[in-house]
Write an enzyme that holds these catalytic residues in place. Structure first.
Site, PDB file in Angstrom:
ATOM      1  CD  GLU A 151     -45.564 -29.797 -23.528  1.00 15.98           C
ATOM      2  OE1 GLU A 151     -46.001 -29.937 -22.421  1.00 15.98           O
ATOM      3  OE2 GLU A 151     -45.473 -30.665 -24.208  1.00 15.98           O
ATOM      4  CD  GLU A 316     -41.178 -31.608 -25.417  1.00 14.74           C
ATOM      5  OE1 GLU A 316     -41.452 -32.375 -24.746  1.00 14.74           O
ATOM      6  OE2 GLU A 316     -40.935 -30.265 -25.207  1.00 14.74           O
TER       7      GLU A 316
HETATM    8  C1  GAL Z   1     -43.378 -32.254 -22.316  1.00 12.65           C
HETATM    9  C2  GAL Z   1     -42.530 -30.923 -22.149  1.00 12.65           C
HETATM   10  C3  GAL Z   1     -41.270 -31.235 -21.639  1.00 12.65           C
HETATM   11  C4  GAL Z   1     -41.256 -32.288 -20.762  1.00 12.65           C
HETATM   12  C5  GAL Z   1     -41.719 -33.614 -21.255  1.00 12.65           C
HETATM   13  C6  GAL Z   1     -41.832 -34.971 -20.389  1.00 12.65           C
HETATM   14  O1  GAL Z   1     -44.629 -32.041 -22.202  1.00 12.65           O
HETATM   15  O2  GAL Z   1     -42.702 -29.996 -22.963  1.00 12.65           O
HETATM   16  O3  GAL Z   1     -40.531 -30.105 -21.142  1.00 12.65           O
HETATM   17  O4  GAL Z   1     -41.707 -32.033 -19.592  1.00 12.65           O
HETATM   18  O5  GAL Z   1     -43.142 -33.325 -21.353  1.00 12.65           O
HETATM   19  O6  GAL Z   1     -42.645 -34.582 -19.123  1.00 12.65           O
END
Ligand code: GAL
Length: 685
Positions: A151, A316
């Site tokens: 990110e 994700e």
């Molecule tokens: C995303 C990140 C993950 C985890 C998730 C929940 O932005 O890539 O590593 O932090 O959010 O907070």
């Protein structure tokens, strides 16, 4: 051939952290994933210390053991470069690698993304860790692709370290060559800001009430974007040397102050996105923003992603409640909501969906950011739902590679986005219009794209669209105007809102008559304009039978004299001191038409434009849907796939007007169909 996003298959994955769990759990975890249809995992994005525990000492055994197991059980792996979290030994010894706040106070070890993109030490340390990781792990047969960092520009998208100031000067020297040109571009004569030496220039620093030179801040934002892109490119160039021919490079998320389109073009095979629609229910600023559409608001982010990569991945995908111990507290997805969000991603073009995360972490800041499994790892409802999603994925394999279809697009560009961030006049217009256009399109089931413009061209060819809406192109370059002129000349329809063309690319106001460079294309003159006055009765624009509210800003228009053959005034202000003044002018230009609208686009105005220009509800002969359902259409080899997504907590009835195949069941369906609360359907021709 890429192992995912290859146009041939729909794939499911999850994010796994071998370093968070006893090794004794690994095999069981991987086998349970496979049993539920998860065939790809992403690993190692925060695990620098597992590979370089102390400076210059590299140990590969930990992930070697894990990859061996992955290969044995048949699990594929996306490996990451671990640069989002520099180790303590590094930041302690070389504090210059750290990012700082505007006052120059360093962000210390303990969180993540606390580094800056310009420190020569960090760039060197990055080169080494990426080189070591890639050369060692990339040849492994279980590894199918790489994620760069994690990110980029998340958490902080502004950088104020000493290294950044130094790099900013280099960036500016390359851009302006000499200080006279810079002083001119930044209008430094105003408030005596003239620079006489490059060393007098810094990244923006604290001033009272955050007011600083806006032209400088705009260049600074461009500089941040360039820094992040260069950082991705540095990693990409190393990875390319080692990865197998058929493996891919991506990164996850789209964040601010970064030209994600250019970064993808330079460094990635495709974009992946991190989709957490539950945010709609947590952050305060989302309260207002997503009141109407709730989690459906996330489709707007997915529109952004597919403007970068028409077929993309979700690295994700939300699979549990979201929360950190310090902020955010959102509910667990309700039954079918994970499926809904998955299909939301797929509807917009995702061919790979990976859930965050396999098991909920028991330690650290993210102890409330739930994964598929809870802390104990026992079977649960969400894991069952993953199994159900897998069955659905098997039934929709033919959709892989299909592209989202839209006849209308909203035009955007990074310069105006960044200008609007710091210019509240510009920002107010942009927010309302962007939101209204999206909501109007959603509610009327009108598929809509984003298309990004720069001096060289556009993210997708403009002529793909019957109608383009460029709500407020405040800043314009001659090159961009030429692209728009060509589009319209060839038969396109372009809609522009108020305040178009009043700044040049430095962010300074032009001394021309407005709308500046758009004068020729629009056939319009704007002798006067005003913000609307709070407390006054709402200003109304009269257009045929329509009476449209015209809040925030009103350009008072005139058709240019001598062009009567081409221009037509279609709408007038009905009240205020400019009652009777033109508010909407149509200009015929070549084979196409331009509409200049003197205000922002409210939801109603957006809907009326879509309707009058013939692009509203294009599939009404095929499907009749209640407002609470999103319609998305993907197409491949001339075959269309219709996604119906019910975001409401009630069952709804939809009408399938021509018999179509329900892809989940393969049954031919027609007539009234009940779609359960949070339910989804995909129909094929
Ligand atoms: C995303 C990140 C993950 C985890 C998730 C929940 O932005 O890539 O590593 O932090 O959010 O907070």
């Amino acid at each position: 051939m890429r192992k995912i996003i290859n146009g041939n298959q729909m794939v499911m994955g999850t994010c796994y952290y071998p370093e968070h769990w006893p090794e004794s759990l690994w095999e069981e975890d991987l086998k349970r994933m496979l049993a539920h249809g998860i065939t790809v995992i992403r690993i190692a994005e925060f695990a620098w210390s597992k590979i370089e525990p102390t400076e210059g000492n590299f140990t590969y055994e930990f992930y070697d053991r894990f990859l061996e197991l992955a290969e044995k059980v048949g699990m594929k792996v996306i490996f990451c470069t671990p640069t989002a979290t520099p180790p303590a030994w590094l930041t302690e010894k070389y504090p210059e690698v750290l990012n700082a706040n505007m006052d120059g106070v360093l962000y210390r070890h303990g969180a993540r993304r606390h580094y800056n993109y310009n420190s020569p030490v960090y760039l060197e340390k990055t080169r080494i860790i990426v080189e070591k990781s890639a050369s060692h792990y990339a040849p492994h047969p279980a590894v199918i692709g790489w994620q760069i960092d994690n990110e980029l520009n998340c958490e902080k998208d502004v950088f104020y370290s000493e290294s950044d100031s130094m790099a900013f000067r280099i960036f500016l020297k390359a851009k302006y060559k000499n200080l006279d040109a810079l002083n001119e571009a930044w209008g430094t004569v105003f408030w005596n800001q003239t620079y006489t030496d490059w060393d007098e220039i810094h990244v923006p620093r604290t001033t009272y009430s955050d007011s600083t030179n806006p032209h400088e801040v705009l260049d600074y934002t461009r500089f941040i974007s360039a820094s992040a892109r260069a950082y991705a490119k540095l990693q990409r160039d190393i990875l390319r040397k080692y990865i197998k021919l058929e493996d891919f490079i991506t990164t996850n998320g789209i964040f601010g102050n970064l030209d994600n389109h250019q970064m993808t073009a330079e460094s990635l095979d495709f974009m992946t996105y991190d989709s957490y629609p539950n945010f709609a229910y947590t952050k305060e600023d989302y309260e207002k923003f997503s009141r109407t559409l709730g989690d459906r608001m996330w489709s707007r982010n997915l529109m952004e992603v597919r403007s970068i990569s028409p077929n993309f991945g979700i690295m994700e995908q939300q699979s549990g409640a979201n929360g950190w111990n310090t902020r955010m507290a959102a509910p667990t997805p309700k039954p079918r909501q994970m499926t809904l969000w998955t299909m939301q991603s797929v509807a917009h073009g995702a061919d790979y969906v990976s859930y965050f995360r396999w098991r909920t972490c028991t330690m650290g800041t993210e102890i409330y950011w739930h994964g598929i499994l809870d802390y104990s790892g026992r079977d649960n409802r969400r894991l069952d739902e993953i199994g159900e999603i897998h069955k659905k994925f098997q039934s929709i394999q033919e959709i892989a590679g299909a592209r989202y279809q839209a006849d209308a697009a909203v035009v955007k560009d990074y310069d105006n986005i960044w200008d609007a961030q710091l210019d509240v006049w510009h920002q107010d217009l942009e927010k309302i219009s962007q939101q209204s256009l999206f909501i109007a399109a959603q509610k009327t089931h009108t598929p809509l794209d984003f298309v990004y413009l720069n001096d060289e061209g556009s993210s997708t060819p403009l002529e793909n669209y019957k109608v383009l809406i460029y709500p407020h192109p405040v800043m314009l370059s001659p090159e961009r105007v030429r692209l728009l002129e060509n589009y319209v000349a060839q038969g396109g329809i372009l809609i522009l809102g108020c305040r178009s063309g009043y700044k040049d690319m430095t962010g300074k106001c032009v001394m021309d008559k407005l709308p500046g460079l758009l004068t020729n294309l629009t056939g319009v003159d704007i002798p006067e304009y005003t913000r609307t006055c709070p407390g006054d009765e709402p200003v109304i624009i009269h257009w045929g039978q329509e009476r449209l509210e015209a809040p925030v800003f009103n350009d008072q228009l005139a058709a240019q004299p001598g062009r009567e053959k081409y221009t037509r005034v279609l709408g007038y202000y009905e009240n205020s001191y400019y009652a009777g003044t033109p508010a909407l002018v149509q200009n015929t230009y070549g084979k196409g038409k331009v509409y200049y609208y003197g205000s922002v686009f409210t939801e109603r105005a957006a809907e009326v434009f879509l309707e009058k220009l013939g692009v509203k509800t294009p599939y009404q002969a095929i499907l009749e849907l209640p407002e609470c359902c999103e319609l998305a259409v993907r197409e491949k080899d001339g075959k269309k796939y219709y996604f119906v997504l019910n975001y409401s907590r009630e069952n709804v009835t939809i009408r399938v007007k021509c018999p179509m195949r329900n892809l989940y069941t393969q049954a031919v369906t027609a007539g009234d169909v009940t779609v359960e609360a949070y339910g989804t359907r995909i129909f094929g021709e």
